[in-house]
Design an enzyme around this catalytic site. Structure first.
Site, PDB file in Angstrom:
ATOM      1  N   ASP A  61       1.083  -1.064   0.396  1.00  0.00           N
ATOM      2  CA  ASP A  61       0.159   0.152   0.048  1.00  0.00           C
ATOM      3  C   ASP A  61       0.740   1.391  -0.158  1.00  0.00           C
ATOM      4  O   ASP A  61       2.258   0.879   0.436  1.00  0.00           O
ATOM      5  CB  ASP A  61      -1.449   0.088   1.410  1.00  0.00           C
ATOM      6  CG  ASP A  61      -1.920  -0.999   1.880  1.00  0.00           C
ATOM      7  OD1 ASP A  61      -2.584  -1.774   0.438  1.00  0.00           O
ATOM      8  OD2 ASP A  61      -2.250  -1.330   1.981  1.00  0.00           O
TER       9      ASP A  61
HETATM   10  N1  URA Z   1      -0.825  -5.775   3.739  1.00  0.00           N
HETATM   11  C1  URA Z   1      -1.591  -4.899   3.714  1.00  0.00           C
HETATM   12  O1  URA Z   1      -2.718  -4.259   3.824  1.00  0.00           O
HETATM   13  N2  URA Z   1      -1.194  -4.018   3.486  1.00  0.00           N
HETATM   14  C2  URA Z   1       0.191  -3.883   2.275  1.00  0.00           C
HETATM   15  O2  URA Z   1       0.648  -3.151   2.068  1.00  0.00           O
HETATM   16  C3  URA Z   1       0.701  -5.293   2.816  1.00  0.00           C
HETATM   17  C4  URA Z   1       0.185  -6.114   2.850  1.00  0.00           C
END
Ligand code: URA
Length: 245
Positions: free
Chosen positions: A106
């Site tokens: 993310d």
């Molecule tokens: N889990 C998440 O919530 N976000 C990420 O970027 C990777 C794993």
């Protein structure tokens, strides 16, 4: 390309675009040398920089494997109109290669992103079938307890699926916040964030520290990258059954 990685002569020739049978003919006609010695065995392994055709060094582009320490605010994509991408953090010479990120983080999540031109390895590292482990350093609200680790291990029920059993190693815990390492073998949308919410401890920050056998290099500042070592590449391939020899 990692400096001392060895490849079969016929494969290297094929990478220059001559095709496998043509490569064999070139070898049979004595036009191919390694360190000045004529190659007779197409399966001979060599470093690409020692390989010559008609006395000229050959130019091959074998796969690239990089690790990047992603800062927050950067998206795990190759292009985007609004935000900087992981690719935009790399020097120009890498922009011309078909590098793609292995899976996604993310925008607000930091840490280890692998980038490679090796599509098959990328596919296997994110496919649930190969169960490559990913570890995340999580800072969350409130005090984590062994019961939370048990819930992770049992497989958390989320709104639309049951998470696979995951490891939760608690590093520190106070009433205000806790630090833990979560290790998963799958990566659905916002999965780690959702798992911590499911146990009542929303995340404050999340950083990926490991994919398979590759740990984020602690010498890399956020935004910095380095090529994977031969050992790291071989390790990832071994874990995903891609090492044939
Ligand atoms: N889990 C998440 O919530 N976000 C990420 O970027 C990777 C794993």
């Amino acid at each position: 390309m990692p400096g001392n990685q060895l490849f079969r002569v016929d494969k290297l020739l094929a990478l220059t675009g001559v095709g496998r049978s043509e490569a064999k003919k070139l070898i049979a006609s004595g036009r191919v040398t390694v360190s000045g010695t004529v190659v007779r065995d197409p399966g001979l392994k060599t470093s690409p920089d020692l390989l010559f055709l008609d006395g000229q060094p050959i130019s091959v582009e074998t796969d690239l494997y990089l690790m990047l320490n992603k800062p927050a605010g950067v998206i795990t994509a190759t292009e985007d109109k609004r935000f900087p991408t992981v690719l935009s953090l790399l020097p120009d010479k890498y922009q011309r290669r078909r590098l793609g990120p292995v899976g996604r983080l993310d925008r607000d999540v930091t840490g280890l992103v692998l980038l490679t031109t090796d599509g098959e390895l990328a596919h296997r590292l994110i496919s649930p079938k190969w169960k490559a482990e990913k570890t995340y350093r999580a800072v969350c609200e409130g005090r984590l307890t062994p019961a939370d680790a048990d819930a992770f291990r049992a497989g958390l029920q989320l709104s639309d699926f049951t998470a696979r059993p995951a490891e939760l190693q608690i590093v520190s815990a106070t009433d205000e916040q806790s630090v833990a390492d979560a290790t998963l073998t799958e990566g659905k949308f916002h999965q780690v964030k959702r798992m911590f919410i499911a146990v009542g401890h929303p995340l404050i920050s999340l950083k990926r520290t490991r994919i398979g056998c590759v740990n984020l290099d602690e010498a890399l500042q956020e935004g910095e990258f380095r090529p994977l070592t031969d050992a790291e590449i071989r390790g990832l391939k071994a874990q995903t059954s891609l090492l044939k020899e």
